[in-house]
Design an enzyme around this catalytic site. Structure first.
Site, PDB file in Angstrom:
ATOM      1  N   ASP A 141     -51.678  60.344 -13.971  1.00  0.00           N
ATOM      2  CA  ASP A 141     -51.922  58.994 -14.021  1.00  0.00           C
ATOM      3  C   ASP A 141     -50.965  58.338 -15.214  1.00  0.00           C
ATOM      4  O   ASP A 141     -51.070  59.089 -16.284  1.00  0.00           O
ATOM      5  CB  ASP A 141     -53.359  58.472 -14.215  1.00  0.00           C
ATOM      6  CG  ASP A 141     -53.202  56.927 -13.798  1.00  0.00           C
ATOM      7  OD1 ASP A 141     -52.583  56.188 -14.340  1.00  0.00           O
ATOM      8  OD2 ASP A 141     -54.145  56.592 -13.021  1.00  0.00           O
ATOM      9  N   ASN A 142     -50.085  57.567 -15.177  1.00  0.00           N
ATOM     10  CA  ASN A 142     -49.401  57.018 -16.184  1.00  0.00           C
ATOM     11  C   ASN A 142     -50.120  55.771 -17.021  1.00  0.00           C
ATOM     12  O   ASN A 142     -49.509  55.380 -17.950  1.00  0.00           O
ATOM     13  CB  ASN A 142     -48.021  56.695 -15.838  1.00  0.00           C
ATOM     14  CG  ASN A 142     -48.026  55.287 -14.996  1.00  0.00           C
ATOM     15  OD1 ASN A 142     -48.945  55.063 -14.489  1.00  0.00           O
ATOM     16  ND2 ASN A 142     -46.965  54.858 -14.609  1.00  0.00           N
ATOM     17  N   LEU A 143     -51.139  55.581 -16.557  1.00  0.00           N
ATOM     18  CA  LEU A 143     -52.060  54.715 -17.167  1.00  0.00           C
ATOM     19  C   LEU A 143     -51.532  53.154 -17.154  1.00  0.00           C
ATOM     20  O   LEU A 143     -51.780  52.388 -18.035  1.00  0.00           O
ATOM     21  CB  LEU A 143     -52.394  55.101 -18.740  1.00  0.00           C
ATOM     22  CG  LEU A 143     -53.037  56.429 -18.766  1.00  0.00           C
ATOM     23  CD1 LEU A 143     -53.540  56.853 -20.311  1.00  0.00           C
ATOM     24  CD2 LEU A 143     -54.564  56.254 -18.127  1.00  0.00           C
TER      25      LEU A 143
ATOM     26  N   ASP B  31     -46.002  60.077 -15.242  1.00  0.00           N
ATOM     27  CA  ASP B  31     -45.551  59.142 -14.219  1.00  0.00           C
ATOM     28  C   ASP B  31     -44.762  59.985 -12.842  1.00  0.00           C
ATOM     29  O   ASP B  31     -44.232  60.759 -13.073  1.00  0.00           O
ATOM     30  CB  ASP B  31     -44.178  58.264 -14.760  1.00  0.00           C
ATOM     31  CG  ASP B  31     -44.021  57.088 -14.003  1.00  0.00           C
ATOM     32  OD1 ASP B  31     -43.804  57.248 -12.510  1.00  0.00           O
ATOM     33  OD2 ASP B  31     -43.705  56.095 -14.411  1.00  0.00           O
TER      34      ASP B  31
ATOM     35  N   SER C 236     -53.507  50.539   3.393  1.00  0.00           N
ATOM     36  CA  SER C 236     -54.229  49.197   3.293  1.00  0.00           C
ATOM     37  C   SER C 236     -54.288  48.562   4.815  1.00  0.00           C
ATOM     38  O   SER C 236     -53.303  48.700   5.372  1.00  0.00           O
ATOM     39  CB  SER C 236     -53.683  48.548   2.417  1.00  0.00           C
ATOM     40  OG  SER C 236     -54.222  47.153   2.472  1.00  0.00           O
TER      41      SER C 236
ATOM     42  N   TYR D 145     -45.595  44.511  -1.560  1.00  0.00           N
ATOM     43  CA  TYR D 145     -46.704  45.598  -1.626  1.00  0.00           C
ATOM     44  C   TYR D 145     -47.076  45.931  -0.488  1.00  0.00           C
ATOM     45  O   TYR D 145     -46.919  47.228  -0.153  1.00  0.00           O
ATOM     46  CB  TYR D 145     -48.044  44.935  -2.317  1.00  0.00           C
ATOM     47  CG  TYR D 145     -49.272  45.880  -2.117  1.00  0.00           C
ATOM     48  CD1 TYR D 145     -49.596  47.029  -2.845  1.00  0.00           C
ATOM     49  CD2 TYR D 145     -50.368  45.233  -1.071  1.00  0.00           C
ATOM     50  CE1 TYR D 145     -50.536  47.791  -2.512  1.00  0.00           C
ATOM     51  CE2 TYR D 145     -51.313  46.089  -0.945  1.00  0.00           C
ATOM     52  CZ  TYR D 145     -51.423  47.160  -1.813  1.00  0.00           C
ATOM     53  OH  TYR D 145     -52.617  48.024  -1.525  1.00  0.00           O
TER      54      TYR D 145
ATOM     55  N   LYS E 278     -46.736  49.933   1.660  1.00  0.00           N
ATOM     56  CA  LYS E 278     -47.745  50.711   2.408  1.00  0.00           C
ATOM     57  C   LYS E 278     -47.176  51.193   3.627  1.00  0.00           C
ATOM     58  O   LYS E 278     -47.141  52.284   4.223  1.00  0.00           O
ATOM     59  CB  LYS E 278     -48.989  50.012   2.586  1.00  0.00           C
ATOM     60  CG  LYS E 278     -49.603  49.790   1.083  1.00  0.00           C
ATOM     61  CD  LYS E 278     -50.211  50.899   0.391  1.00  0.00           C
ATOM     62  CE  LYS E 278     -50.562  50.956  -0.915  1.00  0.00           C
ATOM     63  NZ  LYS E 278     -50.685  52.212  -1.539  1.00  0.00           N
TER      64      LYS E 278
ATOM     65  N   ARG F 157     -55.074  29.517   0.575  1.00  0.00           N
ATOM     66  CA  ARG F 157     -53.796  30.321  -0.007  1.00  0.00           C
ATOM     67  C   ARG F 157     -53.059  30.864   0.826  1.00  0.00           C
ATOM     68  O   ARG F 157     -53.289  31.212   2.077  1.00  0.00           O
ATOM     69  CB  ARG F 157     -54.513  31.405  -1.126  1.00  0.00           C
ATOM     70  CG  ARG F 157     -53.652  32.437  -1.629  1.00  0.00           C
ATOM     71  CD  ARG F 157     -54.409  33.548  -2.322  1.00  0.00           C
ATOM     72  NE  ARG F 157     -55.215  34.405  -1.584  1.00  0.00           N
ATOM     73  CZ  ARG F 157     -55.829  35.541  -1.926  1.00  0.00           C
ATOM     74  NH1 ARG F 157     -55.827  35.729  -3.388  1.00  0.00           N
ATOM     75  NH2 ARG F 157     -56.242  36.527  -1.133  1.00  0.00           N
TER      76      ARG F 157
ATOM     77  N   GLY G  88     -50.566  32.605   3.096  1.00  0.00           N
ATOM     78  CA  GLY G  88     -50.455  33.838   3.793  1.00  0.00           C
ATOM     79  C   GLY G  88     -51.990  34.590   4.256  1.00  0.00           C
ATOM     80  O   GLY G  88     -52.057  35.546   4.494  1.00  0.00           O
ATOM     81  N   ASP G  89     -52.879  33.851   3.516  1.00  0.00           N
ATOM     82  CA  ASP G  89     -54.414  34.267   4.172  1.00  0.00           C
ATOM     83  C   ASP G  89     -54.667  34.300   5.447  1.00  0.00           C
ATOM     84  O   ASP G  89     -54.374  33.122   5.993  1.00  0.00           O
ATOM     85  CB  ASP G  89     -55.516  33.561   3.290  1.00  0.00           C
ATOM     86  CG  ASP G  89     -55.686  34.017   1.762  1.00  0.00           C
ATOM     87  OD1 ASP G  89     -55.185  35.249   1.710  1.00  0.00           O
ATOM     88  OD2 ASP G  89     -56.535  33.656   0.963  1.00  0.00           O
TER      89      ASP G  89
END
Ligand code: NAD
Ligand code: UD1
Length: 337
Positions: A31-33, A58, A125, A150, A154, A294, A296-297
């Site tokens: 993990d790059n945190l 990374d 997702s 995003y 996916k 909102r 796009g919901d």
């Protein structure tokens, strides 16, 4: 044998690592945190009493990623959580999202192929379904139109994994489509703690309840649902974590394949129900106002979890009260000491 967990210091990754350690698996975290804290690694050790190897690397850094495989020749499978996940931010910074999520995954897959490790579980997702004619999503549906970069990453990674499998069917791949993970480990030591003002419902409620934000805006009161607020399939993060163990078990029992599973409860709850339940089970106030929808919901989206139940023997066990209680317990333990 070891399991490499990318993004294992993050919200879902850390809970999954705890469950893996609980069944005595060897875990290596990369993990790059960028969206997590080093302290989470100690908290995982505290919860489980087990040791883990951690590399602050990374996944785009090919040289150091290869070093992880060189130093751990027993890596047999990868659970790939590492990625950027904020929907709104992805609209503002599409290049950063495409670079991190796509090139990161590409680099990981090339490295895996180089070290002949071809077993991977990928965090996808429900967003890849887009808007469909019905609101209960089943794996046989085609991927829909994604509405933000995003979600597009996916969908593109899913396609990439499919192409890889068709070209070389010695790969063993499980794509897990998460619905809305909330809640935290019962110890209250790990959970979701986004920096700044959260976008997602439960982190926002937690900050309002903790008086860091004065009220919640409920986006839309005119949806065609029982109380007019939008409905989602919220799933406890520990149930979700356990789904990964079942998916891994399945891959371990298969020689190769490409499998897709929804991980959700199959029960939609409205925003109003979540807020009311949170207030009731925690006996705490959450001031709210109704505002515009909102952009796009969707009105309602929830999983058909049948395939995961039948093929993985997995079903969510925790209910909405548990999710609300454990979310608040995490705040109490970590922020109100
Ligand atoms: P998270 O941000 O808490 O965890 C992701 C982790 O990946 C973080 O610790 C981050 O530091 C790390 N990371 C990001 N880019 C990296 C890189 N290039 N190299 C190494 N590490 C990197 O997010 P999460 O909620 O635990 O989500 C995990 C995965 O599940 C993500 O891929 C996310 O897109 C996916 N997912 C999450 C949700 C959700 O609601 N939380 C829903 C569906 C899918
Ligand atoms: C979004 C993303 C999904 C992502 C998930 C978790 C889309 C279409 N969905 O899902 O890809 O995996 O976040 O990161 O991009 N709400 C409020 N007030 C708030 C916040 C939310 O009323 O302050 C409502 C929303 O309108 C929605 C519900 O709560 O009806 C859940 O919202 P959220 O937690 O953001 O998740 P999703 O939009 O379902």
């Amino acid at each position: 044998m070891s399991i490499l967990v990318t993004g294992g210091a993050g919200y879902i990754g850390s809970h999954t690592v705890v469950e893996l350690l609980n069944i005595d698996e060897n875990v290596i975290i990369v993990d790059n945190l960028i969206n997590s804290q080093i302290e989470t690694i100690d908290k995982i050790k505290e919860i489980t009493g087990k040791d883990i190897k951690f590399y602050q690397v990374d996944i785009l850094d090919r040289e150091n990623l290869e070093r992880v495989f060189e130093e751990n020749t027993d890596i047999e499978s990868v659970i790939h959580f590492a990625g950027l996940k904020a929907v709104g931010e992805s609209v503002e910074k599409p290049l950063e999202y495409y670079k991190n999520n796509l090139i990161g995954t590409l680099t990981l897959l090339e490295t895996m192929r180089k070290y002949n490790c071809k077993k991977i579980i990928f965090s996808s997702s429900a967003t890849v379904y887009g808007e469909q004619a019905t609101s209960q999503y089943v794996e046989t549906m085609k991927r829909g139109e994604t509405t933000n970069p995003y979600g597009t990453t996916k969908a593109m990674i899913e396609k990439m994994l499919e192409d890889i499998y068709y070209a070389d069917n010695s790969w063993n791949i499980s794509i897990l489509r998460y619905f809305n993970p909330i809640g935290a480990h019962e110890s209250g030591l790990i959970g979701e703690d986004p920096k700044g003002i959260p976008n997602n419902l439960m982190p926002f409620i937690m900050k309002v309840a903790n008086k860091e934000i004065d009220h919640l805006n409920i986006f839309g009161k005119d949806y065609a649902t029982k109380d007019g607020t939008a409905a989602r399939d919220y799933i406890h993060v520990v149930d979700l974590a356990k789904g990964h163990l079942k998916a891994l078990e399945k891959l371990n029992n298969e020689k190769s394949g490409l499998f897709i599973y929804n991980l959700g409860t199959g029960n939609p709850y409205t925003v109003q129900e979540i807020v009311d339940t949170f207030k009731k089970v925690n006996n705490i106030d959450v001031p709210y106002e109704y505002t515009e929808r909102r952009a796009g919901d969707l009105t309602i989206m929830y999983a058909d979890p049948t395939k995961a139940r039948e093929e993985l023997g997995w079903a969510a066990e925790k209910n909405i009260e548990d999710m609300c209680k454990d979310s608040w317990n995490f705040v109490k333990i970590t922020k109100q000491k």
